[in-house]
Scaffold this active site. Sequence first.
Site, mmCIF file in Angstrom:
data_model
loop_
_atom_site.group_PDB
_atom_site.id
_atom_site.type_symbol
_atom_site.label_atom_id
_atom_site.label_comp_id
_atom_site.label_asym_id
_atom_site.label_seq_id
_atom_site.Cartn_x
_atom_site.Cartn_y
_atom_site.Cartn_z
ATOM 1 N N ALA A 1 0.807 -1.430 0.065
ATOM 2 C CA ALA A 1 0.079 -0.069 0.083
ATOM 3 C C ALA A 1 0.945 1.289 -0.155
ATOM 4 C CB ALA A 1 -0.857 -0.211 1.470
ATOM 5 N N GLU B 1 -0.688 -9.311 -0.516
ATOM 6 C CA GLU B 1 -1.974 -9.498 -0.154
ATOM 7 C C GLU B 1 -2.723 -9.623 -1.574
ATOM 8 O OE1 GLU B 1 -2.115 -6.182 2.350
ATOM 9 O OE2 GLU B 1 -3.054 -7.319 4.054
ATOM 10 N N GLU C 1 4.317 -4.829 7.389
ATOM 11 C CA GLU C 1 3.491 -3.938 8.103
ATOM 12 C C GLU C 1 4.150 -3.737 9.528
ATOM 13 O OE1 GLU C 1 2.365 -6.247 6.144
ATOM 14 O OE2 GLU C 1 0.826 -5.506 4.725
ATOM 15 N N GLY D 1 0.624 -4.959 1.026
ATOM 16 C CA GLY D 1 -0.604 -4.948 -0.080
ATOM 17 C C GLY D 1 -0.213 -5.637 -1.488
HETATM 18 N N1 COA Z 1 4.570 3.016 -0.883
HETATM 19 C C1 COA Z 1 5.043 4.259 -1.366
HETATM 20 N N2 COA Z 1 6.221 4.317 -2.025
HETATM 21 C C2 COA Z 1 6.760 3.156 -2.216
HETATM 22 C C3 COA Z 1 6.561 2.031 -1.657
HETATM 23 C C4 COA Z 1 5.218 2.008 -0.817
HETATM 24 N N3 COA Z 1 4.712 0.745 -0.230
HETATM 25 N N4 COA Z 1 7.554 1.040 -1.855
HETATM 26 C C5 COA Z 1 8.461 1.841 -2.640
HETATM 27 N N5 COA Z 1 8.084 3.180 -2.660
HETATM 28 C C6 COA Z 1 8.674 4.007 -3.669
HETATM 29 C C7 COA Z 1 9.768 4.859 -2.743
HETATM 30 O O1 COA Z 1 9.407 5.653 -1.754
HETATM 31 C C8 COA Z 1 10.665 5.231 -3.959
HETATM 32 O O2 COA Z 1 10.036 6.455 -4.104
HETATM 33 P P1 COA Z 1 11.114 7.948 -4.616
HETATM 34 O O3 COA Z 1 11.880 7.388 -5.800
HETATM 35 O O4 COA Z 1 9.997 9.081 -4.846
HETATM 36 O O5 COA Z 1 11.745 7.977 -2.910
HETATM 37 C C9 COA Z 1 10.531 4.156 -4.958
HETATM 38 O O6 COA Z 1 9.366 3.619 -4.422
HETATM 39 C C10 COA Z 1 11.613 3.112 -5.033
HETATM 40 O O7 COA Z 1 11.638 2.637 -3.775
HETATM 41 P P2 COA Z 1 13.061 2.660 -3.206
HETATM 42 O O8 COA Z 1 12.835 2.438 -1.879
HETATM 43 O O9 COA Z 1 13.877 3.450 -3.475
HETATM 44 O O10 COA Z 1 13.621 0.957 -3.810
HETATM 45 P P3 COA Z 1 14.778 0.066 -2.931
HETATM 46 O O11 COA Z 1 15.052 -0.756 -4.068
HETATM 47 O O12 COA Z 1 15.945 0.828 -2.451
HETATM 48 O O13 COA Z 1 13.631 -0.566 -1.959
HETATM 49 C C11 COA Z 1 11.988 -1.830 -1.162
HETATM 50 C C12 COA Z 1 12.678 -1.535 -2.278
HETATM 51 C C13 COA Z 1 10.751 -2.594 -1.528
HETATM 52 C C14 COA Z 1 12.795 -2.861 -0.089
HETATM 53 C C15 COA Z 1 11.540 -0.680 -0.282
HETATM 54 O O14 COA Z 1 10.816 0.354 -1.573
HETATM 55 C C16 COA Z 1 10.503 -0.860 0.781
HETATM 56 O O15 COA Z 1 10.797 -1.209 1.837
HETATM 57 N N6 COA Z 1 9.124 -0.476 0.355
HETATM 58 C C17 COA Z 1 7.923 -0.313 1.316
HETATM 59 C C18 COA Z 1 7.684 -1.698 1.514
HETATM 60 C C19 COA Z 1 6.509 -1.915 2.645
HETATM 61 O O16 COA Z 1 6.742 -1.528 3.758
HETATM 62 N N7 COA Z 1 5.316 -2.262 2.070
HETATM 63 C C20 COA Z 1 4.299 -2.620 3.131
HETATM 64 C C21 COA Z 1 3.544 -1.116 3.008
HETATM 65 S S1 COA Z 1 2.002 -1.317 4.248
#
Ligand code: COA
Length: 260
Positions: free
Chosen positions: A66, A114, A134, A111
């Site tokens: 999400a 999910e 989460e 999400g």
């Molecule tokens: N919501 C909003 N934005 C997200 C996102 C999310 N769940 N997951 C990734 N993004 C965005 C990042 O903020 C980044 O945006 P920006 O370039 O404007 O800063 C872009 O996507 C790329 O992500 P980034 O984190 O730079 O890539 P990474 O390869 O370093 O890491 C992940 C990848 C998946 C490990 C990391 O993005 C992450 O932990 N995301 C969240 C996962 C999460 O907690 N999901 C559950 C949400 S309830």
Amino acid sequence: MAYRNLEIGNRDAVRTITVNRPDKLNALNRDTLNELTLAFTQAAQDDAVRVVVLAGAGEKAFVAGADISEMHGYTPVQAQSFSRTGQKLMSSIERLGKPVIARIQGFALGGGMELAMACHLRIASEKAKFGQPEINLGLIPGFGGTQRLLRLAGRSAALELCLTGAPITAQRAYELGIVNRVTAVDALDETVHVLADQLAAAAPLAAAGILDAVLQGGETSIDQGLEFETQGFALAFSTEDMHEGTSAFLEKRKAEFKGK
Ligand code: COA
């Protein structure tokens, strides 16, 4: 209908719905949830569509969860509505009445996991990563993760994934029964195409009956589930497809199913 966050493709009877926010790793904001709801409604209503493939754009992610930037400012009331919108979408996918295959090439987190679990079948590349992170945000899953993971993989896997928030590999997800098949990166599309074509050629009303019986059966007693199966089995005898399928077998030819 033009979507801002989705791409829709058609190949014969297979519709592909692709979440298309690769710069945000296809994170699910409210607009995307609404568009997905509409896209799945259209797929359900279109008789030409027999199978749906759900994918995420880009190499890195199926869906990374999400949208955290949107959730960050939510009040509890907004969060409740967001959770309900997500849950309704997931349930509508599960109850589409047509097979839905998730094509998972990268992160399927929160999400995203999910969403994948709401699909009927999951095909993952060996590079895919699954998780319910989460808890790392001080949250719990809100789009059905605690419930569908419990049902797919059992209590101990559901608790391990949700309590640790740690990602797991596609191979581990396969071992836990979360994904159906793991493929080499280069073989993902071909594997999904072959499976989708196979399902698209199957008798649609029988497929709907199987989806219904298995989904209902997971939520009820064995006796009620068996009765449900009997009703579906009997109903199949009212279809042209059942007569076509049995006749084709007896006449030693390939059946042509029409969904009637
Ligand atoms: N919501 C909003 N934005 C997200 C996102 C999310 N769940 N997951 C990734 N993004 C965005 C990042 O903020 C980044 O945006 P920006 O370039 O404007 O800063 C872009 O996507 C790329 O992500 P980034 O984190 O730079 O890539 P990474 O390869 O370093 O890491 C992940 C990848 C998946 C490990 C990391 O993005 C992450 O932990 N995301 C969240 C996962 C999460 O907690 N999901 C559950 C949400 S309830």
